[in-house]
Design an enzyme around this catalytic site. Structure first.
Site, PDB file in Angstrom:
ATOM      1  CB  ILE B  91      -0.903   0.027   1.258  1.00 54.96           C
ATOM      2  CG1 ILE B  91      -1.759  -1.230   1.319  1.00 54.96           C
ATOM      3  CG2 ILE B  91      -1.786   1.266   1.264  1.00 54.96           C
ATOM      4  CD1 ILE B  91      -2.402  -1.450   2.666  1.00 54.96           C
ATOM      5  CB  CYS B  92       1.514   3.973  -2.188  1.00 58.46           C
ATOM      6  SG  CYS B  92       2.258   5.603  -2.244  1.00 58.46           S
ATOM      7  CG  LEU B  93      -2.530   5.749   3.387  1.00 57.36           C
ATOM      8  CD1 LEU B  93      -3.251   6.679   2.421  1.00 57.36           C
ATOM      9  CD2 LEU B  93      -3.539   4.870   4.093  1.00 57.36           C
TER      10      LEU B  93
END
Lengths: 225, 199
Positions: B91-93
């Site tokens: 995840i890119c958060l």
């Protein structure tokens, strides 16, 4: 029963309501200082009352990091409550980004207010690993709120400026108008106390200059005669 | 400090169980082992998105330095989303990286991920192919994402044309996931997908 328990309250309340809030505070502080002696007899019913209260309001005083009741509580300028060890660890984890974990406002170790509850001195835990909680910051009220220029003449270093004033008038004027530079140590004195070496050095220097000036004066007068 | 991580996770676990979202079945949290370091999260696809009616499983690893460092989270359910790798589920958060704050909890992380499903950030992608499809061919992206939701997250939308194309590739000996991924990457162009798979 109810009348007997409510009796102490009306005794206290009129005092608080008639007097100003500023007078009410000293009253609290004296209560605090006498606390150990009446604890065993008088406050037993009150203690039960506060215990109930605390159970209800437990969730209010929970540290935002460990989610437990805050120990060595501190509050940030943005109003968020933490245990001091928790907040300290958080600030050390990210030295470059010192943000409030709740609202991401800029915070720092220096700008954190410790909370001193009534019984907080009892729970002093060994602060071996964590640096001590920052001190509460008291700002002294301004001693003279009026014209500040007079301070240079009233202060201990008045002679210093006088001695410069003899030779060249504009220079003396210049020096006295830039007096805020000299006011700084005296304004800082209450916080850092007068024991700092710099403060003592300043005072010593100004005394030396005062005596040099006086000597110079008397020499001038004697030479004239 | 590890103690603090465990005691906090215990408190958070209670918080999630008491929360409104659990009553609405929009998030879920389960323990995987007894030491409170491995957890399994579940979020419902937000309404009015291609992920609606899907349920997405998450792997949550709580580091020893929690809550001073963020939990490690990735999608176990395959998903077609610009900020989530379609292959690994990474995840890119920002809040799971630099913008983590110690006051955040597993509940807020799960809700943030749900919000990420509702509003992708194609300009800060994890999966560049998905992101470019999102920007250049939004309708194709929506259909693909719905198809993935149906295939992996129990979503309701079926696309027979997609299924036949996948079946064609499967007949050629390609695994179902590879076929789906290759077709999705090439806007369901069977020829180009075949080229990629066999070149």
């Amino acid at each position: 029963m109810s009348s007997s328990t409510s009796n102490p309250l009306p005794d206290v309340e009129p005092q608080a309501s008639t007097s100003e809030s500023s007078e009410y505070k000293p009253q609290q502080s004296t209560q605090y200082s006498f606390k150990p002696s009446p604890e065993n007899s008088k406050t037993s019913t009150k203690a039960d009352f506060t215990d109930d209260e605390e159970k209800k309001d437990d969730s209010m005083y929970v540290c935002n990091i460990c989610l437990d009741i805050a120990k060595d509580a501190v509050v940030s300028m943005c109003g968020h409550l933490y245990c001091w060890p928790c907040l300290n660890t958080w600030l050390e984890t990210r030295p470059t980004r010192q943000l409030c974990p709740v609202c991401k406002a800029a915070i720092s170790k220096e700008k954190v207010i410790p909370l001193y509850g009534r019984n907080s001195d009892k729970q002093q835990d060994p602060r071996s690993k964590v640096p001590p909680r920052p001190q509460g910051q008291r700002t002294e009220p301004d001693p003279n709120t009026g014209f500040q220029g007079f301070q240079s003449f009233n202060g201990a270093d008045g002679g210093f400026h006088l001695s410069f004033g003899i030779g060249a008038f504009p220079f003396g004027f210049f020096a006295s108008s830039f007096n805020f530079n000299d006011m700084r140590p005296s304004a800082r004195a209450p916080q850092h106390q007068q024991g700092t070496p710099q403060f003592e050095e300043d005072q010593f220097l100004s005394k030396v200059f005062l005596w040099v000036a006086l000597f110079f004066f008397s020499w001038l007068i004697l030479a004239e005669a | 400090m590890a103690n603090m991580a465990v005691s906090r996770i215990k408190r958070e676990f209670k918080e999630v169980l008491r929360s409104e979202e659990i009553a609405q079945c929009s998030i879920k949290l389960e323990l995987v082992n007894d030491c409170f370091t491995e957890l399994r999260g579940e979020i419902a696809g937000p309404p009015d998105t291609p992920y609606e009616f899907g349920t997405f499983l998450l792997e949550i690893h709580v580091p020893e330095t929690y809550p001073f460092n963020p939990p490690k989270v990735k999608f176990l359910t395959k998903i077609w989303h610009p900020n989530i790798s379609s292959v690994t589920g990474a995840i890119c958060l920002d809040i799971l990286k630099d913008n983590w704050a110690a006051a955040m909890t597993l509940r807020t992380v799960l809700l943030s991920l749900q919000a990420l499903l509702a509003s992708p950030e194609p300009d800060d992608p994890q999966d560049a192919v998905v992101a470019s499809q999102y920007k250049e061919n939004f309708e194709m992206f929506c259909r693909t994402a719905k198809h993935w939701t149906n295939s992996y997250a129990k979503g309701p939308h079926k696309f027979p044309d997609f299924d036949t194309k996948i079946q064609r590739l499967k007949d050629m000996g390609v695994s179902e996931f590879d076929a789906r991924a290759a077709l999705s990457r090439h806007n369901w162009d069977l020829n180009r997908a075949t080229e990629q798979l066999f070149s």
